[in-house]
Design an enzyme around this catalytic site. Sequence first.
Site, PDB file in Angstrom:
ATOM      1  CG  HIS A   1      -1.993  -0.883   1.209  1.00 46.17           C
ATOM      2  ND1 HIS A   1      -3.108  -0.551   0.130  1.00 46.17           N
ATOM      3  CD2 HIS A   1      -2.462  -1.976   1.763  1.00 46.17           C
ATOM      4  CE1 HIS A   1      -4.120  -1.886   0.076  1.00 46.17           C
ATOM      5  NE2 HIS A   1      -3.564  -2.493   1.086  1.00 46.17           N
TER       6      HIS A   1
ATOM      7  CG  ASP B   1      -1.812  -3.761   4.837  1.00 53.05           C
ATOM      8  OD1 ASP B   1      -1.141  -2.904   5.097  1.00 53.05           O
ATOM      9  OD2 ASP B   1      -3.269  -3.566   4.467  1.00 53.05           O
ATOM     10  CD  GLU B   2      -5.233  -6.017   1.466  1.00 51.87           C
ATOM     11  OE1 GLU B   2      -4.931  -4.640   1.284  1.00 51.87           O
ATOM     12  OE2 GLU B   2      -6.188  -6.622   1.687  1.00 51.87           O
ATOM     13  CB  VAL B   3       3.349  -7.112   0.597  1.00 52.39           C
ATOM     14  CG1 VAL B   3       4.711  -6.476  -0.173  1.00 52.39           C
ATOM     15  CG2 VAL B   3       3.126  -6.657   2.137  1.00 52.39           C
TER      16      VAL B   3
ATOM     17  CG  ASP C   1      -2.064  -9.126   5.191  1.00 51.35           C
ATOM     18  OD1 ASP C   1      -1.887  -9.070   4.166  1.00 51.35           O
ATOM     19  OD2 ASP C   1      -2.287  -8.267   6.250  1.00 51.35           O
TER      20      ASP C   1
END
Length: 515
Positions: free
Chosen positions: A92, A148-150, A199
């Site tokens: 992000h 997160d959400e890499v 996550d």
Amino acid sequence: MSGSSPFKMRLVHLDLKGAPPKVSYLSEVFPLFHALGANGLLLEYEDMFPYEGHLRLLRAKHAYSPPEIKEILHLATLNELEVIPLVQTFGHMEFVLKHEALAHLREVALFPNTLNPHEAESLALVGAMISQVMELHPGARWLHVGCDEVYYLGEGEASRRWLQQEHNTKARLCLSHMKAVACHVLARHPATRPLVWDDMLRAIPEDQLAASGVPQLVEPVLWDYGADLDVHGKALLMEKYRKCGFLRLWAASAFKGATGASQALTPIEHHLRNNVQWLRVAARGPADMLQGIVLTGWQRYDHFSVLCELLPVGIPSLAVCLQSLLHGGFAEDVKARVENFLGISNLETTDFTGEGAGSFPGSDILALVTHVSLHLRSSVDALLERDRFFSLFKGIILTNPAPPGGLGCWLPWAHLCGSAPRYVTGWFGPYHRRRKLIHPVMVQHIQPPALSLLARWSTVVQELEAALRRVFYPDAVEEWLEENVRPSLQRLQALLQDLREAASASPSPQAGRDP
């Protein structure tokens, strides 16, 4: 104040990458947050932070100034809300990597979301961001570093070469960067504990996670926004993290912004169920490890997505969720407390048509956004496309008896709409509109209700725009109206323009069949 809550810390998350509130509005809602049971804030600044020097390009047009940041922190202290800043350091990273000057630090050249962990300059960049944020947050006990959400990790050229080496994996690559960021924070701010979203850690085997050294450096925030989240699975995950060596864990629920990228109204029942499930997880997990819960309120799904529910729209949901976490559920007495806090006579959690919108800060925005979201597009559709416009209008009156401005303002519209059930689709459809053909008498049937509808909605929208401008900066107001209001008004305006042009043209014998 803690009641029966298993969560010592209850943080309200303010996602400032979309529709960031003015400081004046925060001064109004912080006392409400405190009264509802919050004792902390997670501030996700993104481009609203006043970065300086070579990072100044990261600032949004209306970024908070350093004095405004200090005022926010002062207001938080006055209301016993401990502030935890959040700085994205891995995934992000769009608000950073979208800039041409920093695009060379992308993991994948085409996508600006993920930082290249192989570049020394990458760690220097996030280190500089952290330093500037911490300078304005002296004494912060925690710093959230995202992670997160890499997405697309391991797909860049440098990563592909690195992964070809023996024993190298994406999990190891992720842990390596996470560890480097955490060590950077702790070396310069030893009293500040890094938090990370969990996550990217969930699927990593216990032995690899334990051997990485990361559990001794960070506190994971386990997030799940589902109304039916797996309580047993979350309890097992908490136990896994305990075995890996993590000393403290956090949970993260949601009070808004997790049910659709373009969601305009907050489904309270969904978020209530989500938070009640987290209460069940807390009851089954290792209680001594659980530090607190973050009630996330996402404003965009990512830096480039559209706005979802505005903060004032989500406040009733926040109230329901906070009070439920505080008192162990949403019993009738808790519902009565929420109604009292919000000034709502009868809070409805299962749909969007509750009686009145309350008297809390921003309640006027909730009332107007609800009215626009439920009825603007449908009323325009009814005039332009449907056969029974008046029956739909009658439904609007019955299901929403108190629109802004009172019922009386709609009565002339009701009369006019009742006289135009099929005229647009029957006599002024796409073929006729393109060719500017219309029977003159049909102008008299179509134009008055269209003008009335446009005038009524224009009045509502002007009131909404004024309310939004009291709370948000001009770009956020413009974006919300552009997405949610103007398309419908423009359809009406286009119809009226076509009517004027057709009426001014000479009637043609080809306009219709001879009787």
